[in-house]
Design a protein around this motif. Structure first.
Motif, short mmCIF file in Angstrom:
data_model
loop_
_atom_site.label_atom_id
_atom_site.label_comp_id
_atom_site.label_asym_id
_atom_site.label_seq_id
_atom_site.Cartn_x
_atom_site.Cartn_y
_atom_site.Cartn_z
N ILE A 137 10.50 28.68 64.80
CA ILE A 137 9.78 27.55 65.39
C ILE A 137 10.76 26.77 66.25
CG2 ILE A 137 8.48 25.44 64.95
CD1 ILE A 137 8.84 27.85 62.11
N ALA A 138 10.41 26.55 67.52
CA ALA A 138 11.27 25.81 68.44
C ALA A 138 10.40 24.88 69.29
CB ALA A 138 12.07 26.76 69.33
N PRO A 139 10.52 23.57 69.12
CA PRO A 139 9.72 22.63 69.92
C PRO A 139 10.48 22.13 71.15
CG PRO A 139 10.69 21.46 68.09
CD PRO A 139 11.21 22.89 68.00
N ASP A 140 9.73 21.66 72.12
CA ASP A 140 10.27 20.90 73.25
C ASP A 140 10.18 19.42 72.90
OD1 ASP A 140 11.12 22.72 75.15
OD2 ASP A 140 9.12 22.98 76.00
N LEU A 141 11.29 18.69 73.03
CA LEU A 141 11.23 17.26 72.82
C LEU A 141 10.34 16.61 73.89
CD1 LEU A 141 14.96 16.38 72.04
CD2 LEU A 141 13.12 16.75 70.41
N ALA A 142 9.87 15.43 73.60
CA ALA A 142 9.02 14.73 74.55
C ALA A 142 9.76 14.53 75.87
CB ALA A 142 8.61 13.37 73.98
N GLY A 143 9.08 14.83 76.99
CA GLY A 143 9.70 14.72 78.30
C GLY A 143 10.55 15.90 78.69
#
Length: 482
Positions: free
Chosen positions: A215-221
């Motif tokens: 699981i790898a998210p993109d931070l906001a912005g």
């Protein structure tokens, strides 16, 4: 560069931000990507890969149990005193690093906000070296040192100050190997400022092929996640809350956190929030265990339009400081992995929002999870002394330094990083046998004493002495050894 300068000039004249506050359209295929709305209007892109496992195996090994016993004392003068009480934790740590074992240890650290304070009055305990030297009487003291000690002894003894705060940790952690075939294991990859989930491309592909759920998210912005128009949306607490919701959504029974740079702080936050679910953690170029605070004299405090004019210069500076070599390959890596491709508004809000006073030395010293620290030797953002300091503060920390890498080491040396990560995932401490109880010898009776004396005096029953017993040197060694 001329285009950026013109856009920044128009921004200053019209007082409008050049920031694009809509999600970036991703050109990646939709397979493996999800868009999660953590809050109304706040959407994060997440890459979630669940590989096809032909055979789901349960953990077969018993693993190892580590005793986490530690006493942390903070004095009012700013001194931090850490006493490790667990023999197993200390022994396993030294075995994993050097192959040698060491007994219980104590660490004395000066807090960052007490540099100008007076030295501590009297330490809680003397060090092991000074105590042993004083006991044996083997310390070498010159005339000047002896005079100083005499003068110091004549001075009135200072009163021991009471500690400001004392934290006692006493728990037992069971650590087992995490294989890709285990369905209860999940790997979380969290990037830092200016990055995106694409910087983990080599790691995500490598471990998903081995059967791990990643699981790898993109931070906001960042990346393809939404970018709100207010700066408060990019503070540490707002981003940490996003990572907490992402973790609750995808967490398994045993979770491993891998953070890079600013992402290490979010991993530390999650390890405190969910200590029972975090199995292991990896810090890549994360820096020292100090509380986050934005710098007052920073280029990122300039207006957004000025930062937009300087964006080509900032990108060149990041390339020069983030990579050990600056060539066509490194430029292509930045372009392909969507690194340092954020708007000036987001970059300014992220750098000024790094305020986290709770994340000090005590906060990190309370962690009981095994942690692997990876540092690139040529990193110009994070000096190696900070990771060394982190390794001293943490209870179970293993520091690995790669000589060919810099700040973006997971992109420069993907094979070396993947190997270190995989070895750490499969590592489990050896279960030490319980200490043997010493059997008390029963006192000899008068009859047994008489029989033994008779046996020694009877020459017919005396066994011939061996060469080892006949040598006086061997007898001396045996006595001294016993």
């Amino acid at each position: 560069m001329l285009t950026s300068f013109i856009e920044g000039l128009l921004c200053c004249l019209t007082s409008k931000s050049t920031n694009v506050v809509v999600p970036v359209e991703t050109s990646e295929p939709a397979d493996g990507f999800e868009f999660v709305e953590v809050k109304p209007g706040r959407v994060l892109r997440v890459r979630h890969i669940i590989p096809d496992r032909p055979v789901v195996e349960e953990p077969t090994g018993t693993g190892g149990s580590v005793s986490c016993k530690r006493k942390i004392t903070v004095y009012r003068n700013g001194q931090l005193f850490i006493e490790n009480l667990g023999e197993r934790a200390s022994g396993e740590l030294k075995n994993y690093q050097n192959g040698d074992t060491e007994p219980n240890s104590t660490v004395e650290v000066e807090l960052t906000d007490s540099v100008n304070t007076a030295p501590p009055p009297i330490g809680p305990e003397p060090t092991s070296e000074s105590a042993s030297a004083a006991k044996d009487g083997t310390s070498d003291v010159g005339p000047a040192a002896a005079a100083a000690q005499t003068e110091q002894s004549q001075q009135p003894r200072r009163r021991r100050r009471k500690p400001k705060r004392t934290v006692v940790i006493d728990c037992e952690r069971k650590i087992t190997a995490c294989k890709g075939t285990h369905a209860d294991v999940a790997l979380f990859f969290i990037h830092g400022v200016g990055g995106s989930l694409d910087i983990w491309g080599s790691q995500l592909d490598f471990f998903s092929r081995l059967g791990y759920e990643v699981i790898a998210p993109d931070l906001a912005g960042h990346g393809a996640s939404s970018a709100p128009q207010i700066a408060a949306a990019f503070t540490f607490y707002a981003l940490a809350e996003d990572m907490r919701l992402i973790f609750k959504r995808y967490a398994r029974k045993r979770n491993i956190l891998i953070g890079h740079s600013y992402g290490v702080s979010f991993c530390t936050f999650l390890a405190h929030e969910y200590p029972e679910q975090i199995h292991k953690m990896v810090m890549i170029n994360g820096g020292g265990p100090t509380a986050l605070e934005p710098s007052l004299c920073s280029i990122f405090n300039l207006p957004t339009c000025v930062l937009h004019c300087l964006s080509p210069l900032l990108a060149w500076s990041f390339l020069k400081a983030g990579f050990a070599r600056q060539g066509a390959k490194e430029k292509q890596l930045l372009k392909d992995n969507n690194a340092f491709n954020v708007s000036s508004f987001v970059l300014r809000a992220m750098m000024s929002g790094q305020y986290w006073p709770e994340g000090d030395e005590v906060y990190h010293a309370e962690l009981t999870v095994p942690i692997l620290l990876i540092h690139g030797m040529h990193d110009k953002f994070v000096p190696i002394e900070e990771d060394q300091r982190m390794a001293e503060i943490l209870l179970m920390a293993f520091l690995k330094v790669l000589e060919d890498g810099s700040h973006m080491i997971m992109m420069e040396c993907p094979d070396a990083v993947n190997t270190l990560l995989h070895e750490f995932f499969l590592w489990e401490p050896a279960t030490l046998p319980p200490p043997k109880k010493e059997t008390k010898a029963r006192p000899e009776t008068a009859k047994t004493q008489q029989d033994s004396a008779k046996a020694t005096t009877d020459p017919a029953k005396v066994r011939p002495a061996t060469a080892r017993q006949a040598s006086p040197n061997c007898i001396k060694e045996e006595k001294s050894g016993s």
